[in-house]
Every structure is written in C-alpha cells, then in structure tokens.
Design a protein around this motif. Structure first.
Motif, PDB file in Angstrom:
ATOM      1  N   GLY A  48      10.877  11.434   0.439  1.00 51.47           N
ATOM      2  CA  GLY A  48      10.888  10.197  -0.331  1.00 51.47           C
ATOM      3  C   GLY A  48      10.313   8.995   0.378  1.00 51.47           C
ATOM      4  O   GLY A  48      10.117   7.948  -0.245  1.00 51.47           O
ATOM      5  N   ASN A  49       9.989   9.102   1.706  1.00 46.58           N
ATOM      6  CA  ASN A  49       9.548   7.873   2.370  1.00 46.58           C
ATOM      7  C   ASN A  49       8.101   7.514   2.050  1.00 46.58           C
ATOM      8  O   ASN A  49       7.722   6.358   2.214  1.00 46.58           O
ATOM      9  N   LEU A  50       7.298   8.451   1.558  1.00 45.55           N
ATOM     10  CA  LEU A  50       5.965   8.091   1.083  1.00 45.55           C
ATOM     11  C   LEU A  50       6.084   7.189  -0.136  1.00 45.55           C
ATOM     12  O   LEU A  50       5.407   6.152  -0.232  1.00 45.55           O
ATOM     13  N   LEU A  51       6.956   7.549  -1.062  1.00 49.71           N
ATOM     14  CA  LEU A  51       7.186   6.716  -2.237  1.00 49.71           C
ATOM     15  C   LEU A  51       7.671   5.331  -1.837  1.00 49.71           C
ATOM     16  O   LEU A  51       7.211   4.318  -2.369  1.00 49.71           O
ATOM     17  N   GLU A  52       8.582   5.268  -0.890  1.00 52.20           N
ATOM     18  CA  GLU A  52       9.145   3.979  -0.485  1.00 52.20           C
ATOM     19  C   GLU A  52       8.081   3.098   0.163  1.00 52.20           C
ATOM     20  O   GLU A  52       8.065   1.878  -0.035  1.00 52.20           O
ATOM     21  N   ILE A 268       3.163   8.871  -7.544  1.00 57.84           N
ATOM     22  CA  ILE A 268       4.017   9.351  -6.448  1.00 57.84           C
ATOM     23  C   ILE A 268       5.476   9.407  -6.885  1.00 57.84           C
ATOM     24  O   ILE A 268       6.209  10.355  -6.575  1.00 57.84           O
ATOM     25  N   PHE A 269       5.914   8.395  -7.641  1.00 53.01           N
ATOM     26  CA  PHE A 269       7.299   8.400  -8.097  1.00 53.01           C
ATOM     27  C   PHE A 269       7.577   9.620  -8.966  1.00 53.01           C
ATOM     28  O   PHE A 269       8.619  10.275  -8.822  1.00 53.01           O
ATOM     29  N   VAL A 277       7.181  17.514  -2.917  1.00 45.86           N
ATOM     30  CA  VAL A 277       6.869  16.805  -1.681  1.00 45.86           C
ATOM     31  C   VAL A 277       5.357  16.781  -1.514  1.00 45.86           C
ATOM     32  O   VAL A 277       4.698  17.825  -1.617  1.00 45.86           O
ATOM     33  N   VAL A 278       4.793  15.593  -1.254  1.00 46.72           N
ATOM     34  CA  VAL A 278       3.362  15.452  -1.007  1.00 46.72           C
ATOM     35  C   VAL A 278       3.108  15.641   0.486  1.00 46.72           C
ATOM     36  O   VAL A 278       3.586  14.859   1.307  1.00 46.72           O
ATOM     37  N   PHE A 279       2.344  16.675   0.840  1.00 48.00           N
ATOM     38  CA  PHE A 279       2.035  16.946   2.237  1.00 48.00           C
ATOM     39  C   PHE A 279       0.687  16.346   2.651  1.00 48.00           C
ATOM     40  O   PHE A 279       0.535  15.878   3.774  1.00 48.00           O
ATOM     41  N   HIS A 280      -0.283  16.385   1.751  1.00 43.04           N
ATOM     42  CA  HIS A 280      -1.597  15.807   2.020  1.00 43.04           C
ATOM     43  C   HIS A 280      -2.088  15.138   0.739  1.00 43.04           C
ATOM     44  O   HIS A 280      -1.789  15.606  -0.371  1.00 43.04           O
ATOM     45  N   ALA A 281      -2.829  14.057   0.879  1.00 47.42           N
ATOM     46  CA  ALA A 281      -3.360  13.378  -0.302  1.00 47.42           C
ATOM     47  C   ALA A 281      -4.575  12.550   0.076  1.00 47.42           C
ATOM     48  O   ALA A 281      -4.687  12.062   1.206  1.00 47.42           O
TER      49      ALA A 281
END
Length: 447
Positions: A48-52, A268-269, A277-281
């Motif tokens: 969740g920290n990518l979203l944050e 992302i949300f 979970v997003v690992f690469h983008a």
C-alpha cells in the motif's frame, strides 16, 4: 535534496541501522530533467505504500508526467516526474519540504479530510436531474451547514460525501435523534420513485480520504457492472488490456486514455483495493494522452488466474478512470457563504434543465469555492445560452465558466470545415456558437 535525520540519544547503532533500513530515502531533484522535478523514493516495500506516495503527490495537485516503479525482492525504487498546476518545476520550498517529510516517514501520513470537526454523510443512489438540489434543500431545511462535499456520477449512479455541521452551534451533529431524521429524509430523496432498494444514506465516523472513500462507495455499488445511460465521447474512453507474463509470474495491465490530474491515483487505488501488488510500472504522458503499464500479482504472490477475473479487473479500472472524468461544462462559484446558498444554486441548475455530473464544494472562513460540471438532461453538452442565463441569475461575477468540454470545440471545427465548401446555414450557427462562447469569456473574439 535529502532530509537529514536527527537520532534520539537513547538509540544504539543497531537500532539506528534498523530504522535506516525501514525508512524511505527521499531525493527531490530539480536538475536531472529540464521539464519536471524528479521525486525519488526508495525503501523496503510495504503493501500500500505506493498508493500512499501517489496520494501525497496528488493531494498537492501535482501532475505526474512520468513514473517508474521497480521492486527487487523487498526493496523498491519509485521515481516520479512531477510539475505544479502551471506545468512548471517545483520551486516552492514549503512544498519540497513537505514532500521530503511526508514521503520520508516509515508510515506515510497524508490529508485524510476532516477529523472530528464535522459530521460526514455518505449517499449513493440513482442519478437524476435535480437530485443534488433536493439533497441540499433538505440539509438547509434541517439547519445543516455544508462545509465540504464531493459528488461523483457514473453509469447512472451517484456517490456523494458531504461534511456538515450544525448551523446554530457550528459543531458536529451528534444528537442521535437529529441524525436519524437527516438520514431518513435524505434516503427518501435518494429513493425517488424507482430506487427503493439501492439508495443508501449513512453517517460515517471514520476519518477517511474523501476520494478514496468515493471510489470505495461506487465500487461497493458495483457501478462497474452497469451500462452507461448516456453515450460518452469515444475518444475519451479508456483502453484497458490485461495479459499474463507466464515466464515471470506476473499479470501485465496496460492502460491508455486521456491524461488528467489524479489519473495515476485512481488506477493505483483500484489495484490496491482489489488486493493486487504493483511490482513494476512505467507511466508516460504525451500530447494529453497517458500510457500506463503495471506488472502485478495478488497479495499472495499469484497472477490473475481466470478469464472472469481478468474481465473484472478491466471493468473496474475503466470505471475508476471514468468516475472522475467529465465532459460537462466546468463552472466555478466563488462568493460569500450564506445559509441555503447551495440549495439555491443547484435549484437554478435544475430549473434550467442542467444536470450536475460532478461537484467539489469547499468553504474557507465565510467564502465558498465550488466547482460544478454540468450537462443537459440527456448528458450532452449544455446550450451556451442556458449557461449564460444561469450565470445572470446567480451573478456573472460569482459563477464563471472555467472549462468547456471537447465537444464544443469539435462542433466549431466541423462547422468551419463545412463553411469552407459553402455551408452558409451552418456558418450562421457556428457564428452563434462563437458569439455565445465570447459572451462566456472563453474566446477573445467572436469574429
């Protein structure tokens, strides 16, 4: 730039090392790119920290022009190319300092809306012309002062988060009997004649980011399964595909759509809330288009496993992108606040056949700054003459046209092309459109 860490004297070197390993390292770089500020964040990955991180950037109204997300085991590196609302690099030291401090926290903390100073009302139901007018009229009648509100519509459904306080005391509404009356009256309005089962009204005690909550409300309402009532502009319809990368154990999500503010947050949300979970983008924008690519897995480490699941991801992402998008005329109301103001303004919209497709309402001291996106009753572009009539009733200096939908400009282009081959009648209509746009202050000349 890097944020300096001051260690408490009671920590030994091992404890400092553990904190260092788990605290994001933030770099704000204005020299690496000529057109944007680079914001780099690297640390141990936490769900969740990518979203944050994206939420912190978008809450500051920063535009994310490019982004790269890379995760190696439990470590990640996120790089964002951002600009301010004017499309310029970040130069405000207070904004840069805030980013360093907020992104550098082990657990991000960002704006979550009002905290105990208002009562939050959550409403979902079937959208119709004049619904907001009825909602605000009920709140005004019950002596509820609307401090802030956000309204989204999609596929014939409406979701609204309204923060209110008592008009007389200026405090949150805590009296259980009054709350029950408010909920019952609003639910009756939302039901109308044909929404007996799905209309919902509730009071929320949780402190939640408003836009995250709106997404959750519409997701729970299953708006992504509903067919749009009105046809949208095909050029603005998002293209979403999902494929499996079998050899690496990922599912790959591709999104192509019109670029806009907070687009990355919405995508992302949705993925995070669906427990991916997003690992690469990789995110790129060019000529008002956005191109997004995500390598994802379930939170348990597995890729998408069925066709039904793949289709659901596509549906949910399209819905998340379209909820905030709007083809309506953007109107901005800036004036002194007074009791019943919102009820009066939205009633004027209703009486002139205008439907509010999205709204953002805020109050600071005694001033209101409200944004409305409006269409005609069928979801098409509103007649400029009707917009002008509404502005005259509300006040030309109070209600300003800030943005027109692309359909207005496309109409003018078609009329000019037809005039080139002798379309005298359409030329006259085109002149009328231009004159109306001139009166609205959106073009410099009507000649």
């Amino acid at each position: 730039m890097m944020m300096e860490v001051e260690w408490p004297s009671c920590l030994d070197e091992y404890e400092k090392l553990v904190i260092r390993m788990n605290t994001p390292r933030v770099v704000i770089d204005n020299g690496a790119c000529s057109t944007a500020t680079l914001v780099k964040v690297d640390s141990a990955r936490r769900y969740g920290n990518l979203l944050e991180a994206v939420q912190i950037l978008t809450d500051l109204n920063l535009s994310i022009k490019k982004a790269y997300v890379s995760s190696d085991g439990r470590w990640f590196m996120d790089v964002f190319h951002v600009t301010d609302k004017n499309g310029e690099k970040l130069t405000d030291e207070s904004v840069i300092s805030y980013l360093e401090q907020s992104l550098g926290m082990t657990n991000y903390r960002s704006s979550e809306g009002f905290n105990g100073t208002t009562t939050a009302l959550e409403l979902t139901g079937t959208d119709r012309v004049g619904l907001l007018s009825e909602v605000f009229a009920v709140l005004a009648d019950l002596q509820c002062d609307v401090v802030e509100a956000k309204v989204w519509t999609h596929s014939g459904r409406i979701a609204s988060l309204i923060y209110v306080k008592d008009c007389n005391s200026g405090s949150p509404i805590e009296d259980r009997q009054k709350i029950d009356i408010i909920v019952a009256r609003l639910r009756s309005v939302l039901k109308g004649d044909n929404d007996i089962r799905s209309a919902k009204t509730s009071v929320s005690m949780a402190v939640t980011h408003p836009e995250r909550r709106l997404h959750q409300m519409m997701f729970a309402d299953r708006d992504y399964e509903r067919k749009p009532i009105f046809k949208s502009n095909a050029n603005n319809s998002p293209a979403v595909t999902v494929q499996n990368c079998t050899e690496r154990g990922y599912s790959v999500v591709y999104v192509q759509c019109k670029d806009r503010t907070k687009l990355l947050f919405d995508v992302i949300f949705t993925l995070t809330d669906m427990e991916y979970v997003v690992f690469h983008a990789t995110i790129n924008t060019a000529e008002e288009r956005a191109y997004l690519e995500f390598y994802i897995r379930h939170s348990d480490g597995t890729p998408i496993s069925s066709e039904a699941e793949r289709q659901r991801v596509i549906q949910c992402l399209k819905a998340a992108i379209q909820r905030r998008a709007s083809e309506g005329v953007k109107l901005e109301l800036c004036t002194t606040d007074r009791p019943g103001l919102l009820a009066d303004v939205t009633r004027t919209f209703r009486e002139n056949g205008l439907n509010v497709t999205r709204a953002e309402i805020s109050t600071t001291d005694d001033m209101v700054l409200n944004t409305f996106y409006v269409t005609d009753a069928m979801g098409s572009a509103a007649d400029p003459k009707i917009i002008e009539s509404v502005r005259q009733r509300i006040g030309l200096s109070n209600l300003i046209v800030k943005e027109l939908p692309s359909s207005y400009h496309q109409t003018i282009e078609r009329e000019e092309q037809t005039h080139g081959v002798g379309g005298a009648v359409l030329f006259t209509l085109g002149s009328m459109v231009r004159r109306n746009l001139y009166n609205l202050g959106l073009i410099k000349s009507c000649s």
